[in-house]
Design a protein around this motif. Structure first.
Motif, PDB file in Angstrom:
ATOM      1  N   TYR A   1      -2.685   0.161  -4.034  1.00 11.27           N
ATOM      2  CA  TYR A   1      -2.632  -1.009  -3.158  1.00 11.27           C
ATOM      3  C   TYR A   1      -2.851  -2.282  -3.941  1.00 11.27           C
TER       4      TYR A   1
ATOM      5  N   ALA B   1      -5.517   0.725   4.520  1.00 13.52           N
ATOM      6  CA  ALA B   1      -5.789   2.033   3.923  1.00 13.52           C
ATOM      7  C   ALA B   1      -6.283   3.032   4.959  1.00 13.52           C
TER       8      ALA B   1
ATOM      9  N   ILE C   1       0.861  -1.180   0.000  1.00 13.92           N
ATOM     10  CA  ILE C   1       0.000   0.000   0.000  1.00 13.92           C
ATOM     11  C   ILE C   1       0.893   1.225   0.000  1.00 13.92           C
TER      12      ILE C   1
ATOM     13  N   ILE D   1      -6.883  -4.746   2.949  1.00 21.23           N
ATOM     14  CA  ILE D   1      -6.686  -3.463   2.266  1.00 21.23           C
ATOM     15  C   ILE D   1      -7.480  -2.346   2.946  1.00 21.23           C
TER      16      ILE D   1
END
Length: 184
Positions: free
Chosen positions: A94, A110, A73, A106
């Motif tokens: 990502y 994030a 990421i 993710i």
């Protein structure tokens, strides 16, 4: 620098990560959705770590119960179509290895990186794109509060439609009750 979430560590890539990076980045499914060719060997992955995964806000995604990285990421300077790069805008990129799809890594990673970028680094806007047909990435962006902004036509480098979304610092703060969000 390391960022931590309940299940993940986000840390800088190390050259010793090349074998595990190769394991996941050699899968054609990763290349299909990221736009990068599949890695052809550990040396290719090592070179990628040195050249492409060495940005100041590029992190290996390491689940606490797994022995190494399972994805990547990054927040990088944004210079979207027709706009000059801005120090207050960034692009979120990502991916996660196919065996780890659907585990929520993710969105969790994030959120931590967005909090760092929008709150700690003072970013104004974060942009994020996905290729036509990548419903997983579209859903991730929706979960994170990104809103559709525009669609970029196919080009020689990217022969598919790219849908671009954005999230402003104000929108992020509103989603998190006006606070800086969860603590690190």
């Amino acid at each position: 620098m390391t960022l931590e979430t309940p299940r993940l560590l986000l840390r800088y890539w190390e050259e010793s990560d090349a074998p595990v990076l190769f394991r996941y980045a050699s899968d054609p499914e990763i290349g299909r959705w990221t736009g990068f060719p599949p890695h052809t060997g550990v040396a290719d992955s090592r070179d990628t770590i040195r050249k492409a995964l060495s940005g100041p806000l590029c992190f290996a995604i390491v689940p606490k119960e797994v022995a190494g990285p399972v994805g990547c990421i990054e927040l990088m300077p944004y210079s979207g179509s027709g706009s000059a790069p801005s120090l207050r805008d960034a692009e979120l990129g990502y991916w996660v290895g196919v065996p780890f799809w659907g585990r929520g890594y993710i969105p969790e990673a994030a959120e931590a990186l967005l909090r760092y970028g929008l709150v700690r680094k003072g970013l104004k806007t974060v942009w994020c794109g996905y290729f036509e047909g990548n419903e997983r990435s579209r859903r991730v962006q929706e979960k994170l509060g990104f809103r559709p902004h525009h669609t970029e036509p196919p080009t020689g480098r990217q022969p598919r439609l790219t849908h671009v979304s954005r999230l402003t610092a104000e929108e992020w703060r509103q989603r998190h009750g006006g606070s800086d969000g969860p603590t690190e």
